[in-house]
Write an enzyme that holds these catalytic residues in place. Structure first.
Site, PDB file in Angstrom:
ATOM      1  N   GLU A 165       9.923   2.474  -3.025  1.00  0.00           N
ATOM      2  CA  GLU A 165       9.600   2.075  -1.655  1.00  0.00           C
ATOM      3  C   GLU A 165      10.800   1.811  -0.779  1.00  0.00           C
ATOM      4  OE1 GLU A 165       7.028   2.418  -3.656  1.00  0.00           O
ATOM      5  OE2 GLU A 165       5.546   3.066  -2.575  1.00  0.00           O
ATOM      6  N   TYR A 167      12.999  -0.860  -1.673  1.00  0.00           N
ATOM      7  CA  TYR A 167      13.173  -2.208  -1.849  1.00  0.00           C
ATOM      8  C   TYR A 167      14.572  -2.301  -2.639  1.00  0.00           C
ATOM      9  CZ  TYR A 167       8.703  -3.479   0.101  1.00  0.00           C
ATOM     10  OH  TYR A 167       7.462  -3.800   0.855  1.00  0.00           O
ATOM     11  N   ARG A 215       8.137   0.151 -11.513  1.00  0.00           N
ATOM     12  CA  ARG A 215       7.848   0.974 -10.423  1.00  0.00           C
ATOM     13  C   ARG A 215       9.039   1.954  -9.796  1.00  0.00           C
ATOM     14  NH1 ARG A 215       3.889  -0.252  -5.991  1.00  0.00           N
ATOM     15  NH2 ARG A 215       3.879   2.042  -5.000  1.00  0.00           N
ATOM     16  N   HIS A 253       9.862   2.649   2.768  1.00  0.00           N
ATOM     17  CA  HIS A 253       9.153   2.351   3.962  1.00  0.00           C
ATOM     18  C   HIS A 253       9.565   2.815   5.135  1.00  0.00           C
ATOM     19  CE1 HIS A 253       6.064   0.091   1.950  1.00  0.00           C
ATOM     20  NE2 HIS A 253       6.898  -0.950   1.524  1.00  0.00           N
ATOM     21  N   GLN A 340      -6.588   0.058   8.766  1.00  0.00           N
ATOM     22  CA  GLN A 340      -6.967  -0.825   9.826  1.00  0.00           C
ATOM     23  C   GLN A 340      -7.022  -2.232   9.607  1.00  0.00           C
ATOM     24  OE1 GLN A 340      -9.498   2.409  12.087  1.00  0.00           O
ATOM     25  NE2 GLN A 340      -9.612   0.441  13.292  1.00  0.00           N
TER      26      GLN A 340
HETATM   27 FE1  SF4 Z   1      -7.792  -0.289   4.102  1.00  0.00          FE
HETATM   28 FE2  SF4 Z   1     -10.251  -0.399   3.849  1.00  0.00          FE
HETATM   29 FE3  SF4 Z   1      -9.247   1.339   5.596  1.00  0.00          FE
HETATM   30 FE4  SF4 Z   1      -9.139   1.750   2.754  1.00  0.00          FE
HETATM   31  S1  SF4 Z   1     -10.912   1.682   4.253  1.00  0.00           S
HETATM   32  S2  SF4 Z   1      -7.543   1.857   4.387  1.00  0.00           S
HETATM   33  S3  SF4 Z   1      -8.885  -0.128   2.269  1.00  0.00           S
HETATM   34  S4  SF4 Z   1      -9.126  -1.032   5.562  1.00  0.00           S
END
Ligand code: SF4
Ligand code: NAP
Length: 675
Positions: A165, A167, A215, A253, A340
């Site tokens: 990613e 890092y 990773r 990223h 979200q």
């Molecule tokens: Fe994140 Fe929940 Fe949306 Fe999945 S459903 S991307 S875990 S907020």
């Protein structure tokens, strides 16, 4: 006989056995930073009880300069060992296994003390890194090894060394960020010296019976990233240095290609991990957009990996594996990859949760206990707010009746699911349907409810959602002016040249909907790869197609307008806004801001600019689509309040300005927990 024999098969690591092939991938939740270690422990223990074989914690810093943020959790002291022991004990009591991720962020560390192989600033951080000297490099290695030793003392089953990613370790590997001419730079042998030394010295320090996951970045997706041959060489050297498992990471990223957003096809990168199978002797894990047991099983059956990593799906449903094992996969709350409540929260400095499961990371505080006295509860509106209230209240033992005047549940979710790239919303509505059918909720669809119908209930919940805002533009009553609801419900004829009024989430979604004809790239991996310029890393360095993104021609000519003079999409999700903007840009959408809407006539949409209403301009359009936001639908709530009947108003009916499923589901669940 299970439907998921590969996913549920144990994996023998020699000194220990994993009970199935599911790893909970690392996520930075922000829980460790609350310093409430009981809360951290419950989060992981809940997932251990849910059957996942091995969990990886969020990234824990080995020192200050390598931490993701000042104040981020580290593993450097006896106190840290004591705190983390609370987590490992609770996980072990729950029958689980857990590894601590050691994350050295290098130039991605958000602070002036950040360090890197060379002083090359990252495009996603304002802080130029400090170039390390030989002594500084030795200190970083020693600190990473020390963090692993302390993790072992704290009772972890292993560590994951974050090498992907973009890092710190990844930064040494590529010339893009490593300009050194000493033994840590120049040839690939020199550039890979750091990750190999870190793994070798960690193994020497922790002994044989301790899991070390490395990773590995399989496909950097940035210019001058690693070649495929380099990735394979590193994997083999990391194995020789003592790694137990290779977990594969996708994209830095700073890559400008989406890798985990909802518009990325499911398991979009499993074929990349597959290219490593047979090249190493240790188990290989694949990840990214694997969110159902069916997809996991398919990926494993196709030989793409030995194990699958799922991170966000474990936020959405802690019991993912247990439900799959019990043959109840349709009851698994689906991660819709919206970011979200998880990544957008993380990057906004807020505690992570989940849009579909507000209990995620709130296990100790949002608890659905059996109701002390059973109440008759009426809920009006079967959108996300009403659905979540109904399910949670019913789970607590209340007698719930859920009304909606529509013939189907889902409310605005039914519109979202029509948008190309948002197909996951179909699964979310299906899940609500399944869970309602399982529950004791009495569902009354096609029911227009009046205040009189709500007499006799102990509690009334109004979740009637929103109505579109009327933008009051002269000429908007013409036949070629339509609203987003009719467009997304396929009820409106839309011409070839379209003006979209309003550039909020729905204006973006409607534009996306109108630009596509035929199959959604999210349902067609080769098409999606072509659209974003992803290539086979064995043929093109870092997986970047030399010709760049090649999207299909737009189905329409779209102009997306807003009155604000700010950048379009500025208020969209932190981790997804750039994707929506880039997707529309690729389809030649004309972004026009700072407008006044003057009128709509035969010529099209007339606008002017600024307070002085200057530069009158006509946007030639066959169709004008109104996406000018919403107002709360409160008529039933107002009637009830006027007659003195108490009610709870939630979701869009409560606050249209912030209407979104995350807020609605959280508000509904919390209300149900309190009734
Ligand atoms: Fe994140 Fe929940 Fe949306 Fe999945 S459903 S991307 S875990 S907020
Ligand atoms: P919104 O985000 O509030 O956007 C409304 C748009 O209409 C804005 O561009 C606004 O811009 C414009 N507008 C407001 N009043 C207007 C008026 N009187 N005349 C003309 N234009 C006007 O609402 P939305 O797009 O309908 O989305 C609703 C909610 O759904 C959002 O809050 C979001 O949470 C959620 N959602 C999100 C996404 C996503 O993130 N991808 C997708 C769909 C929905 P100006 O005021 O500058 O003109």
């Amino acid at each position: 006989m299970t439907a998921y024999p590969k996913m549920l098969a144990p994996l023998d690591l020699g000194f220990t056995t994993l009970k199935n092939r599911v790893l909970m991938g690392s996520m930075h939740t922000g829980l460790e930073e609350t310093k409430d270690w009981n809360r951290v422990a419950e989060f992981y223990a809940d997932r251990a009880r849910g059957g996942v074989a091995l969990m990886v914690t969020g990234g824990i810093g080995p020192n200050l300069e390598g931490s993701v943020l000042p104040g981020a959790a580290m593993m450097t002291s006896d106190q840290d060992v004591e705190n983390h022991s609370i987590v490992t004990n609770r996980v072990h009591e729950a029958g689980g296994k857990i590894a601590m991720q050691i994350l050295h962020a290098g130039r991605y560390s958000y602070g002036p003390k950040c360090v890197a192989p060379s002083p090359v600033k990252s495009p996603i951080s304002p802080f130029p890194p400090n170039e390390l000297d030989e002594e500084g490099i030795e200190k970083q290695i020693a600190d990473i090894v020390n963090a692993a030793v302390l993790a072992q003392q704290a009772g972890y089953d292993g560590v994951e060394i974050m090498g992907s990613e973009g890092y710190f370790l990844n930064q040494f590997l590529v010339t893009h960020t490593n300009k050194r001419e000493d033994r840590w730079g120049g040839s690939y042998e020199n550039r890979m010296r750091l990750p190999i030394d870190v793994v070798r010295r960690t193994r020497e320090a922790v002994g044989t019976n301790f899991i070390i996951i490395y990773r590995l970045s399989m496909i950097d997706l940035v210019p001058n990233g690693s070649t495929y041959d380099e990735v394979v060489q590193l994997a083999q050297e990391v194995e020789k240095a003592g790694a137990t498992i290779l977990n594969t990471g996708i994209g830095w990223h700073e890559a400008r290609i989406p890798t985990i957003a909802t518009s990325v096809p499911r398991a979009a990168f499993a074929w990349v991990t597959k290219k490593l199978m047979g090249k190493v002797g240790i188990p290989v894990i694949t990840s990214n957009r694997i969110n159902t047991p069916e997809v996991a099983e398919q990926v494993l059956s196709e030989g793409c990996a030995d194990m699958v990593s799922m991170a966000r799906p474990m936020l959405a449903d802690a019991d993912f594996v247990a439900k799959a094992a019990e043959g109840k996969s349709n009851q698994i709350a689906p991660c819709i990859a919206c970011n979200q409540a998880c990544l957008d929260h993380t990057f906004g400095g807020k505690l992570t949760s989940c849009l579909v499961n507000p209990r995620a990371c709130h296990e100790t505080e949002l608890v659905l206990t059996p109701a002390e006295s059973v109440k008759a509860i009426a809920i009006v509106g079967a959108g996300p707010a009403g659905l979540s209230t109904a399910l949670a209240a019913s789970e607590r033992g209340h007698k719930v009746t859920l009304f909606d005047r529509a013939s189907e549940i889902g409310g605005q979710l039914n519109m979202a699911k029509q948008v190309p790239g948002k197909e996951e919303f179909w699964g979310l509505v299906d899940w609500y349907r399944t869970m309602l059918a399982q529950s004791d909720v009495a569902l009354e669809l096609n029911r227009e409810v009046s205040a009189g119908d709500l007499k006799g209930f102990d509690e009334v919940v109004i979740a009637t959602g929103v109505v579109p805002r009327d933008p009051q533009i002269p000429g908007q009553d013409r036949a070629n002016v339509v609203d987003y609801i009719d467009v997304l419900r396929h009820k409106a004829e839309v011409g070839k040249r379209v003006a979209v009024i309003g550039a909020g989430g729905i204006g973006f979604d409607v534009s996306e909907f109108l630009l596509h004809a035929g199959e959604s790239p999210t349902e067609n991996l080769p098409l999606w790869m072509q659209e974003w310029g992803v290539a086979d890393p064995a043929e093109h360095r870092a997986g970047l197609a030399p010709e760049g993104p090649q999207p299909e021609a737009p189905a329409r000519e779209v102009t997306l307008l807003q009155r604000k003079a700010e950048r379009h999409g500025k208020r969209l999700g932190k981790t997804t806004g750039w994707i929506h903007r880039a997707a529309l840009k690729m389809k030649d959408v004309n972004f026009v801001g700072g407008v006044n809407y003057e009128k709509i006539d035969d010529e099209g949409l007339h606008v002017s600019f600024g307070e002085a209403r200057e530069n009158p301009t006509v946007i030639a359009a066959d169709t004008v689509v109104l996406c000018s936001g919403q107002l709360s639908e409160r008529s039933l709530a107002d009637t009830l309040e006027a007659q003195g009947t108490a009610c709870h108003v939630i979701g869009g009916a409560d606050l249209a300005a912030e209407l979104d499923a995350k807020r609605a589901i959280n508000q509904g669940t919390r209300l149900a927990a309190s009734l």
